[in-house]
Scaffold this active site. Structure first.
Site, PDB file in Angstrom:
ATOM      1  N   ASP A   1     -30.507  27.466  56.623  1.00  0.00           N
ATOM      2  CA  ASP A   1     -31.458  28.895  57.260  1.00  0.00           C
ATOM      3  C   ASP A   1     -31.353  29.705  58.672  1.00  0.00           C
ATOM      4  OD1 ASP A   1     -33.789  28.754  59.542  1.00  0.00           O
ATOM      5  OD2 ASP A   1     -32.949  26.624  58.748  1.00  0.00           O
TER       6      ASP A   1
ATOM      7  N   ASP B   1     -29.040  21.354  56.008  1.00  0.00           N
ATOM      8  CA  ASP B   1     -29.520  21.301  57.661  1.00  0.00           C
ATOM      9  C   ASP B   1     -30.825  21.191  57.215  1.00  0.00           C
ATOM     10  OD1 ASP B   1     -30.384  22.310  59.302  1.00  0.00           O
ATOM     11  OD2 ASP B   1     -31.411  23.493  59.178  1.00  0.00           O
TER      12      ASP B   1
ATOM     13  N   ASP C   1     -33.860  20.959  59.751  1.00  0.00           N
ATOM     14  CA  ASP C   1     -35.418  21.946  60.703  1.00  0.00           C
ATOM     15  C   ASP C   1     -35.083  23.511  59.169  1.00  0.00           C
ATOM     16  OD1 ASP C   1     -36.208  20.618  62.625  1.00  0.00           O
ATOM     17  OD2 ASP C   1     -34.674  20.617  63.754  1.00  0.00           O
TER      18      ASP C   1
ATOM     19  N   ASP D   1     -28.956  20.305  64.357  1.00  0.00           N
ATOM     20  CA  ASP D   1     -29.513  20.118  65.449  1.00  0.00           C
ATOM     21  C   ASP D   1     -30.381  20.146  65.623  1.00  0.00           C
ATOM     22  OD1 ASP D   1     -29.066  21.071  68.023  1.00  0.00           O
ATOM     23  OD2 ASP D   1     -28.618  23.320  68.441  1.00  0.00           O
TER      24      ASP D   1
ATOM     25  N   ASP E   1     -38.562  20.648  66.443  1.00  0.00           N
ATOM     26  CA  ASP E   1     -39.003  20.499  68.023  1.00  0.00           C
ATOM     27  C   ASP E   1     -39.974  21.035  68.635  1.00  0.00           C
ATOM     28  OD1 ASP E   1     -36.263  19.503  68.024  1.00  0.00           O
ATOM     29  OD2 ASP E   1     -34.909  21.059  68.853  1.00  0.00           O
TER      30      ASP E   1
END
EC number: 3.1.3.75
Length: 268
Positions: free
Chosen positions: A203, A32, A34, A123, A43
């Site tokens: 996470d 992943d 972030d 994402d 973001d």
């Protein structure tokens, strides 16, 4: 050897010059981005490029659970209206710190790159991920990056789109990581690339969804105290044995590196 996986038309990073039949990687490692590779939510980080480094309340109030991608489209449109340009975003992304121990893990993987096929499923967005990884010097580690499409339009506005559509009820509307991983494994299988084990480092709740598909041969590395970790613990309490993969929580990614190092020693 037990499982096969995807290849989307990109040259294999592990192909050596003059090697007619290079040995394929033995392990698939999924990251992943972030709060896993980087120590922040990117973001949230880009708000530092906004005037006063804050968003107006009327923008913040438009957030709906499960539709974060749409919310970020509105955030970016506002920032474009305020004159925030590509260079401003790039500066923010390049200065987001890596998570503790992540450089150690990446250096370990660089030294053992022939054993690992590494992909990233996030994402966030493609522009931000590329800026961050290039600045850190680790972009070339990744064979494939799956994230939301992003670009700058004729006005210079940073634009963001959804990655895909899906039917998963547990994931945000724009991305199901389980679908991405399942399709990747199927495509690699068609190319006759086999993996002995799959490792997943993440996470969030959207990392729990794909990790449920891992087998008893695989390892999930949830960041300690984050949603993915809590969800694996909750599943084990409610349905002992339902989560099949070995769970190795981490606070520093150096712990992931040490686990993988020990695994390689046992294989030798």
């Amino acid at each position: 050897m037990r499982r096969c996986c995807e290849g989307v038309g990109l040259p294999c990073l592990f192909k050596g010059v003059g090697m007619a039949n290079p040995r394929p990687p033995r392990y698939l490692l999924i990251f992943d981005f972030d709060e896993t590779i980087i120590n922040e939510n990117s973001d949230d980080s880009i708000v530092r490029a906004a005037p006063g480094q804050v968003l107006p309340e009327q923008i913040r109030q438009t957030f709906r659970e499960g539709f974060y991608n749409e919310y970020m489209q509105r955030v970016l449109a506002y920032m474009g209206d305020q004159g925030v340009k590509m260079g401003d975003f790039k500066t923010v992304y390049e200065n987001i710190p890596l998570s503790p121990g992540m450089p150690d893990l990446f250096h370990f993987l660089s030294k053992n790159h022939e054993l690992f096929e590494i992909i990233l499923i996030s994402d966030a967005n493609m522009f931000g991920i590329e800026c961050s990884l290039r600045a850190a010097g680790f972009y070339s580690l990744f064979r494939k990056i799956f994230s939301n499409p992003s670009s700058f339009d004729k006005r210079g506005y940073f634009t963001l789109g959804p990655y895909h559509s899906h039917k998963c009820l547990d994931c945000p509307a724009n991305m199901c990581k389980r679908k991405i991983l399942t399709e990747y494994l199927a495509e690699r299988a068609q190319e006759e690339v086999e993996f002995e084990r799959v490792f997943y480092v993440g996470d969030g709740a959207n990392d729990f969804c794909p990790s449920v598909t891992l087998t008893s041969a695989d390892v999930a590395f949830p960041r300690k105290g984050y949603p993915m970790h809590r969800m694996t613990q909750e599943m084990e309490k409610k349905q002992p044995g339902a989560f099949q993969a070995t769970v190795v929580p981490w606070e520093s990614a150096a712990e992931v590196a040490r686990y993988l190092q020990e695994l390689l020693k046992k294989k030798c």
